[in-house]
Write an enzyme that holds these catalytic residues in place. Structure first.
Site, PDB file in Angstrom:
ATOM      1  N   SER A 177       0.875  -1.166   0.000  1.00 31.97           N
ATOM      2  CA  SER A 177       0.000   0.000   0.000  1.00 31.97           C
ATOM      3  C   SER A 177       0.909   1.211   0.000  1.00 31.97           C
ATOM      4  O   SER A 177       1.930   1.227   0.693  1.00 31.97           O
ATOM      5  CB  SER A 177      -0.905   0.044   1.237  1.00 31.97           C
ATOM      6  OG  SER A 177      -1.905  -0.933   1.146  1.00 31.97           O
ATOM      7  N   GLU A 225      -0.870  18.736  -6.408  1.00 30.98           N
ATOM      8  CA  GLU A 225      -2.178  18.686  -7.066  1.00 30.98           C
ATOM      9  C   GLU A 225      -3.143  17.714  -6.383  1.00 30.98           C
ATOM     10  O   GLU A 225      -4.333  17.764  -6.634  1.00 30.98           O
ATOM     11  CB  GLU A 225      -2.002  18.282  -8.530  1.00 30.98           C
ATOM     12  CG  GLU A 225      -1.155  19.249  -9.338  1.00 30.98           C
ATOM     13  CD  GLU A 225       0.353  19.154  -9.057  1.00 30.98           C
ATOM     14  OE1 GLU A 225       1.060  20.120  -9.371  1.00 30.98           O
ATOM     15  OE2 GLU A 225       0.807  18.130  -8.509  1.00 30.98           O
ATOM     16  N   SER A 226      -2.691  16.781  -5.547  1.00 36.36           N
ATOM     17  CA  SER A 226      -3.487  15.878  -4.713  1.00 36.36           C
ATOM     18  C   SER A 226      -2.702  14.601  -4.398  1.00 36.36           C
ATOM     19  O   SER A 226      -1.826  14.632  -3.561  1.00 36.36           O
ATOM     20  CB  SER A 226      -4.855  15.554  -5.290  1.00 36.36           C
ATOM     21  OG  SER A 226      -5.673  15.012  -4.259  1.00 36.36           O
ATOM     22  N   HIS A 281      -3.062  -0.008  -3.714  1.00 33.95           N
ATOM     23  CA  HIS A 281      -3.095  -1.182  -2.847  1.00 33.95           C
ATOM     24  C   HIS A 281      -2.958  -2.368  -3.795  1.00 33.95           C
ATOM     25  O   HIS A 281      -3.678  -2.435  -4.796  1.00 33.95           O
ATOM     26  CB  HIS A 281      -4.398  -1.271  -2.052  1.00 33.95           C
ATOM     27  CG  HIS A 281      -4.654  -0.054  -1.235  1.00 33.95           C
ATOM     28  ND1 HIS A 281      -4.030   0.180  -0.030  1.00 33.95           N
ATOM     29  CD2 HIS A 281      -5.444   1.022  -1.459  1.00 33.95           C
ATOM     30  CE1 HIS A 281      -4.426   1.335   0.447  1.00 33.95           C
ATOM     31  NE2 HIS A 281      -5.289   1.870  -0.400  1.00 33.95           N
ATOM     32  N   CYS A 301      -6.003  18.203  -8.890  1.00 35.87           N
ATOM     33  CA  CYS A 301      -6.803  19.422  -8.953  1.00 35.87           C
ATOM     34  C   CYS A 301      -6.122  20.386  -9.920  1.00 35.87           C
ATOM     35  O   CYS A 301      -4.920  20.306 -10.128  1.00 35.87           O
ATOM     36  CB  CYS A 301      -6.883  20.079  -7.582  1.00 35.87           C
ATOM     37  SG  CYS A 301      -7.574  19.021  -6.321  1.00 35.87           S
TER      38      CYS A 301
END
Length: 138
Positions: free
Chosen positions: A55, A62-63, A68, A83
């Site tokens: 994970s 930007e985010s 996983h 974003c």
């Protein structure tokens, strides 16, 4: 219609189990995916489970890009969310799928943060499937 961000939710199948079980390799793949898709990396963290599976997340200005993995199934659950208009998240998705050696992907592109007239927000979803490796080639 303006949107605040694009969120790609990807079910990747037929992936190389060796890649999916290697946290360092996935980190390198994600950092390169961020670079080629014009994202500014802020931080990253990856965790290797025992006996297998990873994970991890790369936080970008930007985010984020996250994953996983289930190497024993050749499956990876991948998210890429950005974003603004600077980044090209679809390039990141394509690069990661190529590096995971995925044979199949079910992709949902979610346009997030679509402002309604009443100052609320909604999203729009476009979904498609891709067969990625034909005759052993991408």
């Amino acid at each position: 219609m303006e949107t605040i961000g694009f969120h790609y939710v990807v079910e990747a199948a037929g992936c190389d189990p060796e890649v999916l079980s290697n946290a360092d390799r996935i980190r390198r793949i994600f950092l390169e995916a961020a670079k080629i898709s014009n994202m500014e990396v802020k931080s990253s963290y990856f965790f290797k489970f025992s006996p297998s599976g990873v994970s991890g997340v790369v936080i970008v200005a930007e985010s984020h890009i996250s994953v996983h993995t289930w190497p024993e199934k050749g499956y990876a659950a991948l998210d890429v969310y950005t974003c603004g208009t600077k980044a090209d998240p679809e390039k990141a998705v394509d690069y990661i799928l190529e590096q995971f050696k995925a044979k199949y992907a079910h992709v949902s592109e979610i346009k997030r943060g679509i402002e309604e007239d009443d100052e609320t927000y909604t999203h729009m979803i476009l979904t498609w499937e891709e067969s990625l490796r034909k005759n052993g080639k991408n």
